[in-house]
Design a protein around this motif. Structure first.
Motif, PDB file in Angstrom:
ATOM      1  N   UNK A   1      14.986  83.689  53.995  1.00 39.43           N
ATOM      2  CA  UNK A   1      15.965  83.635  55.079  1.00 39.43           C
ATOM      3  C   UNK A   1      16.674  82.287  55.013  1.00 39.43           C
ATOM      4  N   UNK A   2      17.924  82.255  55.469  1.00 38.80           N
ATOM      5  CA  UNK A   2      18.658  80.989  55.467  1.00 38.80           C
ATOM      6  C   UNK A   2      19.766  81.040  56.515  1.00 38.80           C
ATOM      7  N   UNK A   3      20.249  79.867  56.903  1.00 38.33           N
ATOM      8  CA  UNK A   3      21.363  79.779  57.836  1.00 38.33           C
ATOM      9  C   UNK A   3      22.688  79.685  57.070  1.00 38.33           C
ATOM     10  N   UNK A   4      23.757  80.116  57.705  1.00 35.49           N
ATOM     11  CA  UNK A   4      25.087  79.928  57.132  1.00 35.49           C
ATOM     12  C   UNK A   4      25.897  78.997  58.028  1.00 35.49           C
ATOM     13  N   UNK A   5      26.766  78.206  57.384  1.00 38.49           N
ATOM     14  CA  UNK A   5      27.632  77.279  58.097  1.00 38.49           C
ATOM     15  C   UNK A   5      29.052  77.459  57.566  1.00 38.49           C
ATOM     16  N   UNK A   6      29.993  77.571  58.474  1.00 38.79           N
ATOM     17  CA  UNK A   6      31.354  77.966  58.094  1.00 38.79           C
ATOM     18  C   UNK A   6      32.323  76.800  57.992  1.00 38.79           C
ATOM     19  N   UNK A   7      31.905  75.603  58.348  1.00 43.56           N
ATOM     20  CA  UNK A   7      32.838  74.473  58.359  1.00 43.56           C
ATOM     21  C   UNK A   7      32.224  73.270  57.651  1.00 43.56           C
TER      22      UNK A   7
ATOM     23  N   UNK B   1      31.669  86.643  55.207  1.00 43.02           N
ATOM     24  CA  UNK B   1      31.314  87.086  56.562  1.00 43.02           C
ATOM     25  C   UNK B   1      30.443  86.043  57.255  1.00 43.02           C
ATOM     26  N   UNK B   2      30.854  84.779  57.163  1.00 40.84           N
ATOM     27  CA  UNK B   2      30.065  83.663  57.689  1.00 40.84           C
ATOM     28  C   UNK B   2      30.000  83.697  59.211  1.00 40.84           C
ATOM     29  N   UNK B   3      28.818  83.416  59.726  1.00 44.14           N
ATOM     30  CA  UNK B   3      28.616  83.205  61.158  1.00 44.14           C
ATOM     31  C   UNK B   3      28.005  81.823  61.308  1.00 44.14           C
ATOM     32  N   UNK B   4      28.722  80.932  61.932  1.00 41.17           N
ATOM     33  CA  UNK B   4      28.357  79.527  61.914  1.00 41.17           C
ATOM     34  C   UNK B   4      26.995  79.287  62.570  1.00 41.17           C
TER      35      UNK B   4
ATOM     36  N   UNK C   1      20.033  80.205  65.732  1.00 43.37           N
ATOM     37  CA  UNK C   1      19.800  79.325  64.598  1.00 43.37           C
ATOM     38  C   UNK C   1      20.312  77.915  64.793  1.00 43.37           C
ATOM     39  N   UNK C   2      21.437  77.780  65.484  1.00 43.80           N
ATOM     40  CA  UNK C   2      22.053  76.464  65.652  1.00 43.80           C
ATOM     41  C   UNK C   2      22.982  76.539  66.849  1.00 43.80           C
ATOM     42  N   UNK C   3      23.062  75.442  67.585  1.00 44.43           N
ATOM     43  CA  UNK C   3      23.941  75.446  68.754  1.00 44.43           C
ATOM     44  C   UNK C   3      25.021  74.396  68.619  1.00 44.43           C
TER      45      UNK C   3
ATOM     46  N   UNK D   1      23.035  76.990  51.623  1.00 45.31           N
ATOM     47  CA  UNK D   1      24.099  75.987  51.688  1.00 45.31           C
ATOM     48  C   UNK D   1      23.533  74.573  51.775  1.00 45.31           C
ATOM     49  N   UNK D   2      22.491  74.388  52.575  1.00 43.28           N
ATOM     50  CA  UNK D   2      21.806  73.113  52.669  1.00 43.28           C
ATOM     51  C   UNK D   2      20.465  73.271  51.976  1.00 43.28           C
TER      52      UNK D   2
END
Length: 378
Positions: free
Chosen positions: A92-98, A106-109, A129-131, A363-364
């Motif tokens: 599993x991983x997070x996505x960051x759009x910026x 289909x990125x969701x920040x 995941x992130x705020x 990404x990270x």
């Protein structure tokens, strides 16, 4: 938040962004040539933008796989996690759009995604995941990848979800989002019964009995089995490092360590030992050895010099045991700010031999959850 993530945050805003269209076209052309040479023309159902190779196995736990291609539907979207019928996850991983670098389709920040062993990729919209700022919220998985845990904003607490049946269980106590903090961490038992949370306050929750027990402040959960939660203290803020195999029924005594051990594994299968890495010349460097400690006394049981880890590897943490002699090690391929090669290894505690299991490309670099390989320690 880890020092690694702090460094990434400092420079990511100024990093040059790559052209996603160029990435898609280049990878698609390369894969098309390979397919035509091997098997003739094959109709494409989507765009492939990430690829990887499965490089190893967790004995008894199923394959430990690297990145699978992300297949985007003709509408350009990735599906949300279905209500049931999902197989074990690879990672599993997070996505960051910026941020600089390729942005996933289909990125969701700040959103979590899971990738199954068979290659399906799903958004997990239920999981926070992130705020904002440095507030990153965890996702945990059982070692076989069949159960996940995450913070559910609608529920106002953590949930444990069986991916095949779709059955969800909310934690027995409400946990306000404001209590999560930037350093919150989750650890899930293999059967999904126990969930340890480090935040404000730190708790271990019994999802079946619907009870909670406070965890001692400053201790990080490394594993939970049917009888024991194994905790580690890293020697920060003037404290000496320690380990604590704490019975789930309560009690037990922490062990303070004389050496500057700063990374610890899960509890070994025999229930008596943990592996540890010893600090080198600086807090984020290690001396190249791996040590097995008695979890009850802190005494050294064995020590070996690691052999076969590529030069320049940036060690993150130790994870679960694969068998009686091998434990997982999570690393980055380098300490570069934009390093996204997250590599897992197996380390033989008898010989020190290191063998590669799998490579992931979040990404990270440290921002990935792999079943059986612990997330980076905070």
């Amino acid at each position: 938040m880890s020092r690694l993530r702090e460094a990434l945050d400092d420079v990511a805003a100024d990093a040059p962004a790559l052209n996603l269209a160029d990435v898609v076209i280049a990878v698609s052309r390369r894969r098309r040539r390979i397919r035509m040479a091997a098997a003739g023309s094959v109709s494409a159902m989507g765009l492939v933008v990430l690829a990887g190779v499965a490089l190893g196995m967790f004995p008894g736990l199923g394959p430990m796989q690297a990145d699978k291609p992300i297949v985007v539907t003709q509408s350009g979207t990735i599906a949300d996690l279905p209500s049931r019928g999902v197989g074990p996850i690879s990672h599993a991983y997070r996505t960051f759009c910026r941020v600089g670098g390729p942005v996933p389709p289909d990125c969701r920040n700040g959103g979590w995604r899971v990738v199954t062993r068979t290659g399906e990729t799903y958004h997990v919209p239920q999981a926070l995941g992130w705020k904002s700022g440095p507030n990153f919220y965890p996702l945990a998985t059982s070692r076989d990848g069949r159960i996940i845990a995450y913070y559910s904003r609608p529920a106002g607490t953590f949930k444990v979800r069986d991916l095949a049946s779709g059955v969800e269980q909310a934690a027995p106590v409400a946990i306000a989002e404001a209590k999560l903090g930037a350093r919150s961490r989750l650890e899930l038992s293999d059967d999904g019964r126990y969930l340890a949370f480090t935040g404000y306050p730190s708790l271990i929750m019994d999802m079946r009995a619907r009870t909670t027990m406070p965890l001692p402040s400053g201790w990080d959960p490394r594993s939970i089995d049917g009888t024991t939660v194994t905790l580690a203290r890293y020697g920060e803020s003037g404290q000496r490092p320690g380990i604590w195999a704490m019975p789930l029924a309560g009690g037990g005594s922490p062990v303070t360590l004389g050496e500057a051990y700063t990374r610890f594994s899960a509890l070994a299968f025999d229930g008596t030992a943990v592996a540890a890495l010893r600090q080198g010349q600086s807090p984020l460097r290690y001396d190249g050895t791996i040590t097995v400690l008695d979890a009850r006394t802190g005494q050294v049981k064995k020590m070996a010099t690691m052999r076969g880890l590529p030069e320049g590897s940036h060690i993150l943490t130790l994870g679960s045991w694969l068998n009686a002699t091998e434990v997982t090690l999570a690393t980055l391929a380098s300490k570069e700010w934009n390093e996204n090669r997250h590599i897992t290894y197996a380390v033989n505690v008898e010989t020190g031999h290191v063998r590669r299991l799998a490579v992931y490309h979040p990404q990270l670099g440290g921002d990935v959850v792999v079943p059986g390989a612990a997330a980076p320690a905070l």
